[in-house]
Design a protein around this motif. Structure first.
Motif, PDB file in Angstrom:
ATOM      1  N   ILE A  73       0.831  -1.197   0.000  1.00  0.00           N
ATOM      2  CA  ILE A  73       0.000   0.000   0.000  1.00  0.00           C
ATOM      3  C   ILE A  73       0.866   1.246   0.000  1.00  0.00           C
ATOM      4  O   ILE A  73       1.753   1.413   0.836  1.00  0.00           O
ATOM      5  N   ASP A  74       0.605   2.109  -0.979  1.00  0.00           N
ATOM      6  CA  ASP A  74       1.255   3.405  -1.028  1.00  0.00           C
ATOM      7  C   ASP A  74       0.243   4.436  -1.503  1.00  0.00           C
ATOM      8  O   ASP A  74      -0.944   4.143  -1.635  1.00  0.00           O
ATOM      9  N   THR A  75       0.695   5.622  -1.779  1.00  0.00           N
ATOM     10  CA  THR A  75      -0.197   6.715  -2.140  1.00  0.00           C
ATOM     11  C   THR A  75      -1.075   6.367  -3.341  1.00  0.00           C
ATOM     12  O   THR A  75      -0.578   5.941  -4.382  1.00  0.00           O
ATOM     13  N   GLY A  76      -2.368   6.522  -3.150  1.00  0.00           N
ATOM     14  CA  GLY A  76      -3.327   6.313  -4.220  1.00  0.00           C
ATOM     15  C   GLY A  76      -3.807   4.889  -4.403  1.00  0.00           C
ATOM     16  O   GLY A  76      -4.713   4.628  -5.200  1.00  0.00           O
ATOM     17  N   PHE A  77      -3.230   3.937  -3.694  1.00  0.00           N
ATOM     18  CA  PHE A  77      -3.609   2.530  -3.822  1.00  0.00           C
ATOM     19  C   PHE A  77      -5.032   2.342  -3.291  1.00  0.00           C
ATOM     20  O   PHE A  77      -5.322   2.703  -2.157  1.00  0.00           O
ATOM     21  N   PRO A  78      -5.940   1.771  -4.097  1.00  0.00           N
ATOM     22  CA  PRO A  78      -7.309   1.595  -3.614  1.00  0.00           C
ATOM     23  C   PRO A  78      -7.463   0.391  -2.680  1.00  0.00           C
ATOM     24  O   PRO A  78      -7.073  -0.722  -3.017  1.00  0.00           O
ATOM     25  N   VAL A  79      -7.996   0.672  -1.510  1.00  0.00           N
ATOM     26  CA  VAL A  79      -8.341  -0.369  -0.543  1.00  0.00           C
ATOM     27  C   VAL A  79      -9.853  -0.324  -0.386  1.00  0.00           C
ATOM     28  O   VAL A  79     -10.402   0.705   0.011  1.00  0.00           O
ATOM     29  N   ILE A  80     -10.507  -1.414  -0.735  1.00  0.00           N
ATOM     30  CA  ILE A  80     -11.960  -1.490  -0.644  1.00  0.00           C
ATOM     31  C   ILE A  80     -12.287  -2.380   0.547  1.00  0.00           C
ATOM     32  O   ILE A  80     -11.905  -3.550   0.574  1.00  0.00           O
ATOM     33  N   ALA A  81     -12.951  -1.800   1.531  1.00  0.00           N
ATOM     34  CA  ALA A  81     -13.261  -2.527   2.753  1.00  0.00           C
ATOM     35  C   ALA A  81     -14.753  -2.740   2.887  1.00  0.00           C
ATOM     36  O   ALA A  81     -15.546  -1.849   2.593  1.00  0.00           O
ATOM     37  N   VAL A  82     -15.111  -3.930   3.315  1.00  0.00           N
ATOM     38  CA  VAL A  82     -16.479  -4.175   3.745  1.00  0.00           C
ATOM     39  C   VAL A  82     -16.416  -4.073   5.263  1.00  0.00           C
ATOM     40  O   VAL A  82     -15.785  -4.897   5.924  1.00  0.00           O
ATOM     41  N   ALA A  83     -16.993  -3.009   5.780  1.00  0.00           N
ATOM     42  CA  ALA A  83     -16.922  -2.722   7.218  1.00  0.00           C
ATOM     43  C   ALA A  83     -18.314  -2.404   7.740  1.00  0.00           C
ATOM     44  O   ALA A  83     -18.619  -1.270   8.108  1.00  0.00           O
ATOM     45  N   THR A  84     -19.151  -3.421   7.729  1.00  0.00           N
ATOM     46  CA  THR A  84     -20.490  -3.242   8.268  1.00  0.00           C
ATOM     47  C   THR A  84     -20.420  -3.315   9.787  1.00  0.00           C
ATOM     48  O   THR A  84     -19.446  -3.820  10.355  1.00  0.00           O
ATOM     49  N   LYS A  85     -21.444  -2.798  10.441  1.00  0.00           N
ATOM     50  CA  LYS A  85     -21.469  -2.829  11.905  1.00  0.00           C
ATOM     51  C   LYS A  85     -21.600  -4.277  12.365  1.00  0.00           C
ATOM     52  O   LYS A  85     -22.601  -4.934  12.123  1.00  0.00           O
ATOM     53  N   SER A  86     -20.540  -4.772  12.982  1.00  0.00           N
ATOM     54  CA  SER A  86     -20.513  -6.143  13.482  1.00  0.00           C
ATOM     55  C   SER A  86     -19.581  -6.174  14.681  1.00  0.00           C
ATOM     56  O   SER A  86     -18.998  -5.148  15.063  1.00  0.00           O
ATOM     57  N   ALA A  87     -19.389  -7.336  15.240  1.00  0.00           N
ATOM     58  CA  ALA A  87     -18.526  -7.479  16.419  1.00  0.00           C
ATOM     59  C   ALA A  87     -17.070  -7.130  16.114  1.00  0.00           C
ATOM     60  O   ALA A  87     -16.318  -6.774  17.022  1.00  0.00           O
ATOM     61  N   THR A  88     -16.654  -7.201  14.863  1.00  0.00           N
ATOM     62  CA  THR A  88     -15.256  -6.944  14.495  1.00  0.00           C
ATOM     63  C   THR A  88     -15.048  -5.567  13.853  1.00  0.00           C
ATOM     64  O   THR A  88     -13.962  -5.267  13.364  1.00  0.00           O
ATOM     65  N   TYR A  89     -16.076  -4.737  13.877  1.00  0.00           N
ATOM     66  CA  TYR A  89     -16.028  -3.437  13.212  1.00  0.00           C
ATOM     67  C   TYR A  89     -14.828  -2.598  13.663  1.00  0.00           C
ATOM     68  O   TYR A  89     -14.096  -2.057  12.828  1.00  0.00           O
TER      69      TYR A  89
END
Length: 171
Positions: A73-89
């Motif tokens: 990961i460096d500048t501009g690298f796309p990170v797509i996260a699925v971060a729904t409200k859950s116990a691990t949020y």
């Protein structure tokens, strides 16, 4: 309620999906992350992006990021996260802060009403709050839309993807 929830995503998240696609269209690679059920959804998102846009995409359980992917990961690298409200949020948010600190463009599929994620994300695609067991249905929809939109922006034919495995009959 699932059909109505998906319709809500289709009716309200088109602009967010397009904004996210603009962050991905010129990338060489993308990283999808999530924890628990969200990790499984991330694997599906990476697969769809590869299949229709020919953009290299990998998915990792967010807890494994320190074991290799974070180095990419460096500048501009796309990170797509699925971060729904859950116990691990909260743990997922912590991983995303590490990505953001390295200059990543953070795109998050987040639960409607989650305002905390606004501090980290460059782009947020909202999904309705559902029980974890139903989140693969609702959270997969915007990732499919994202893959389609990135493919269109990259000039790919989304109706005729060149996926050899689907065009060859195995005996």
């Amino acid at each position: 309620d699932t059909a109505e929830q998906i319709q809500w995503i289709l009716d309200t998240q088109t602009e967010a999906v397009h904004e996210a696609a603009l962050l991905c269209k010129d990338a060489q690679s993308a990283l999808f992350v999530g924890r628990g059920m969200d990790a499984a959804i991330s694997y599906e998102g990476a697969l769809k992006l590869k299949e229709v846009s020919y953009l290299h995409a990998e998915a990792y359980a967010a807890g494994e990021m320190k074991h290799g992917p974070i180095a990419l990961i460096d500048t501009g690298f796309p990170v797509i996260a699925v971060a729904t409200k859950s116990a691990t949020y909260d743990k997922t948010v912590s991983n995303l802060m590490e990505c953001k600190a390295r200059g990543a463009k953070v795109i998050v599929v987040a639960t409607e009403g989650d305002e905390e994620i606004n501090k980290i994300a460059d782009c947020i695609i909202r999904v309705p709050a559902v029980r974890d067991v139903f989140s693969p249905i609702t959270a997969s929809v915007p990732l499919q839309l994202l893959a389609r939109e990135v493919a269109i922006l990259r000039g790919c034919d989304v109706d005729q993807p060149r996926n050899l495995a689907k065009s060859v009959t195995v005996e």
